[in-house]
Structures are given as structure tokens and as C-alpha cells.
Design a protein around this motif. Structure first.
Motif, PDB file in Angstrom:
ATOM      1  N   MET A 262       0.845  -1.183   0.000  1.00 46.63           N
ATOM      2  CA  MET A 262       0.000   0.000   0.000  1.00 46.63           C
ATOM      3  C   MET A 262       0.890   1.247   0.000  1.00 46.63           C
ATOM      4  O   MET A 262       1.852   1.342   0.743  1.00 46.63           O
ATOM      5  N   LEU A 263       0.555   2.212  -0.833  1.00 44.31           N
ATOM      6  CA  LEU A 263       1.299   3.459  -0.896  1.00 44.31           C
ATOM      7  C   LEU A 263       0.857   4.392   0.225  1.00 44.31           C
ATOM      8  O   LEU A 263      -0.329   4.525   0.502  1.00 44.31           O
ATOM      9  N   HIS A 264       1.834   5.001   0.838  1.00 39.71           N
ATOM     10  CA  HIS A 264       1.531   5.993   1.874  1.00 39.71           C
ATOM     11  C   HIS A 264       1.879   7.353   1.298  1.00 39.71           C
ATOM     12  O   HIS A 264       3.041   7.737   1.276  1.00 39.71           O
ATOM     13  N   GLY A 265       0.883   8.059   0.815  1.00 37.68           N
ATOM     14  CA  GLY A 265       1.114   9.356   0.182  1.00 37.68           C
ATOM     15  C   GLY A 265       1.309  10.457   1.201  1.00 37.68           C
ATOM     16  O   GLY A 265       0.999  10.316   2.379  1.00 37.68           O
ATOM     17  N   CYS A 266       1.839  11.538   0.700  1.00 38.89           N
ATOM     18  CA  CYS A 266       1.992  12.689   1.585  1.00 38.89           C
ATOM     19  C   CYS A 266       0.638  13.377   1.734  1.00 38.89           C
ATOM     20  O   CYS A 266      -0.232  13.278   0.872  1.00 38.89           O
ATOM     21  N   THR A 267       0.491  14.084   2.815  1.00 34.54           N
ATOM     22  CA  THR A 267      -0.751  14.803   3.045  1.00 34.54           C
ATOM     23  C   THR A 267      -0.761  16.079   2.201  1.00 34.54           C
ATOM     24  O   THR A 267       0.293  16.549   1.758  1.00 34.54           O
ATOM     25  N   VAL A 268      -1.921  16.618   2.006  1.00 39.17           N
ATOM     26  CA  VAL A 268      -2.039  17.874   1.273  1.00 39.17           C
ATOM     27  C   VAL A 268      -1.245  18.962   1.992  1.00 39.17           C
ATOM     28  O   VAL A 268      -0.515  19.729   1.369  1.00 39.17           O
ATOM     29  N   GLN A 269      -1.348  19.008   3.312  1.00 42.76           N
ATOM     30  CA  GLN A 269      -0.630  20.031   4.083  1.00 42.76           C
ATOM     31  C   GLN A 269       0.874  19.893   3.914  1.00 42.76           C
ATOM     32  O   GLN A 269       1.587  20.879   3.744  1.00 42.76           O
ATOM     33  N   GLU A 270       1.359  18.655   3.929  1.00 40.03           N
ATOM     34  CA  GLU A 270       2.795  18.428   3.747  1.00 40.03           C
ATOM     35  C   GLU A 270       3.256  18.922   2.378  1.00 40.03           C
ATOM     36  O   GLU A 270       4.285  19.581   2.258  1.00 40.03           O
ATOM     37  N   LEU A 271       2.478  18.630   1.360  1.00 37.63           N
ATOM     38  CA  LEU A 271       2.839  19.053   0.008  1.00 37.63           C
ATOM     39  C   LEU A 271       2.782  20.573  -0.135  1.00 37.63           C
ATOM     40  O   LEU A 271       3.684  21.187  -0.714  1.00 37.63           O
ATOM     41  N   VAL A 272       1.747  21.181   0.399  1.00 39.41           N
ATOM     42  CA  VAL A 272       1.641  22.646   0.336  1.00 39.41           C
ATOM     43  C   VAL A 272       2.802  23.286   1.089  1.00 39.41           C
ATOM     44  O   VAL A 272       3.410  24.241   0.600  1.00 39.41           O
ATOM     45  N   ASP A 273       3.127  22.758   2.258  1.00 43.97           N
ATOM     46  CA  ASP A 273       4.266  23.289   3.010  1.00 43.97           C
ATOM     47  C   ASP A 273       5.547  23.197   2.191  1.00 43.97           C
ATOM     48  O   ASP A 273       6.356  24.126   2.184  1.00 43.97           O
ATOM     49  N   ARG A 274       5.725  22.093   1.496  1.00 45.88           N
ATOM     50  CA  ARG A 274       6.956  21.888   0.723  1.00 45.88           C
ATOM     51  C   ARG A 274       7.046  22.865  -0.437  1.00 45.88           C
ATOM     52  O   ARG A 274       8.047  23.534  -0.620  1.00 45.88           O
ATOM     53  N   VAL A 275       5.990  22.951  -1.242  1.00 47.03           N
ATOM     54  CA  VAL A 275       6.069  23.775  -2.454  1.00 47.03           C
ATOM     55  C   VAL A 275       5.870  25.256  -2.184  1.00 47.03           C
ATOM     56  O   VAL A 275       6.240  26.086  -3.006  1.00 47.03           O
ATOM     57  N   ALA A 276       5.298  25.598  -1.025  1.00 50.06           N
ATOM     58  CA  ALA A 276       5.085  27.004  -0.704  1.00 50.06           C
ATOM     59  C   ALA A 276       6.217  27.574   0.134  1.00 50.06           C
ATOM     60  O   ALA A 276       6.197  28.757   0.467  1.00 50.06           O
ATOM     61  N   GLY A 277       7.201  26.759   0.431  1.00 50.24           N
ATOM     62  CA  GLY A 277       8.338  27.244   1.202  1.00 50.24           C
ATOM     63  C   GLY A 277       9.095  28.314   0.434  1.00 50.24           C
ATOM     64  O   GLY A 277       9.153  28.301  -0.795  1.00 50.24           O
ATOM     65  N   LYS A 278       9.662  29.225   1.183  1.00 52.53           N
ATOM     66  CA  LYS A 278      10.370  30.369   0.601  1.00 52.53           C
ATOM     67  C   LYS A 278      11.364  29.945  -0.478  1.00 52.53           C
ATOM     68  O   LYS A 278      11.353  30.474  -1.592  1.00 52.53           O
TER      69      LYS A 278
END
Length: 115
Positions: A1-17
Motif C-alpha cells: 500500500m502506498l503511503h502518500g503525503c498529506t495535502v498540508q505536507e505538500l503545500v508546506d513543501r512547495v510554498a516554502g520560501k
């Protein structure tokens, strides 16, 4: 089973400075590490390296190493990152259009709440 990243984790990553700065800098085509370093004011070599690795791991960047002496390395956006770049452009355009409004709102708020 794949354990995907959460939406919050992804937003935090791509929205980082630094992620935003790298994605914007690489949007016009392949870019080398040293070009990124010059284009992004204030980023350390270590932070640039870490952020590039994270973006590559997340499928946002492709790292291409050319067999030259010394090795030449270029980074380019993936189709997924190019789609994100379009959204970032919308946000930065909005910010440019409203930065004076925000400055005035802050001044008004600060004047109103000053002790």
C-alpha cells in the motif's frame, strides 16, 4: 500500500520560501546550480542543495548530470512543476497588484492600534 503525503505536507513543501524561488528561477528552462545560487539572494549552498534534493524527490525537478570534467549538472522543471509554476505566477501577479494596498492596510492598522 502506498503511503502518500498529506495535502498540508505538500503545500508546506512547495510554498516554502526557497522552493518558490527555485521553481521560479528554473521555469525558463534548465538551470545550473551556480546560476540558481546567483539568482536566489540569501540562500546558502547547503539550503539550496537540500531544497533541490527535496524538489527532485517530490518529482518537481529533474537533475541531469553531463559527463564532462568537471561534471555539469542542470535542473529543469517537470510537467507537474510547470503546472505549479502557472499557479505561482497567478499568486505573484496578485501580490504585485495588491502590495501597496497591503502596505496601506498595515499602516492604517498600526496607527489605529498604537498604544
Amino acid at each position: 500500500m502506498l503511503h502518500g503525503c498529506t495535502v498540508q505536507e505538500l503545500v508546506d513543501r512547495v510554498a516554502g520560501k526557497w522552493s518558490v524561488c527555485i521553481l521560479v528561477a528554473a521555469a525558463d528552462g534548465p538551470i545550473r546550480f551556480t546560476e540558481l545560487e546567483r539568482a536566489i539572494s540569501g540562500i546558502s549552498r547547503r539550503m539550496l542543495t537540500l531544497t533541490l534534493r527535496n524538489l527532485e524527490r517530490d518529482g518537481m525537478l529533474v537533475r541531469t548530470v553531463y559527463p564532462t570534467v568537471p561534471p555539469r549538472v542542470e535542473y529543469s522543471l517537470t510537467p507537474m512543476a510547470l503546472e505549479l509554476h502557472a499557479a505561482l505566477l497567478a499568486i505573484t501577479t496578485w501580490a504585485e497588484r495588491h502590495r501597496t494596498d497591503v502596505t496601506l492596510a498595515r499602516e492604517h492598522y498600526d496607527a489605529r492600534t498604537a498604544s
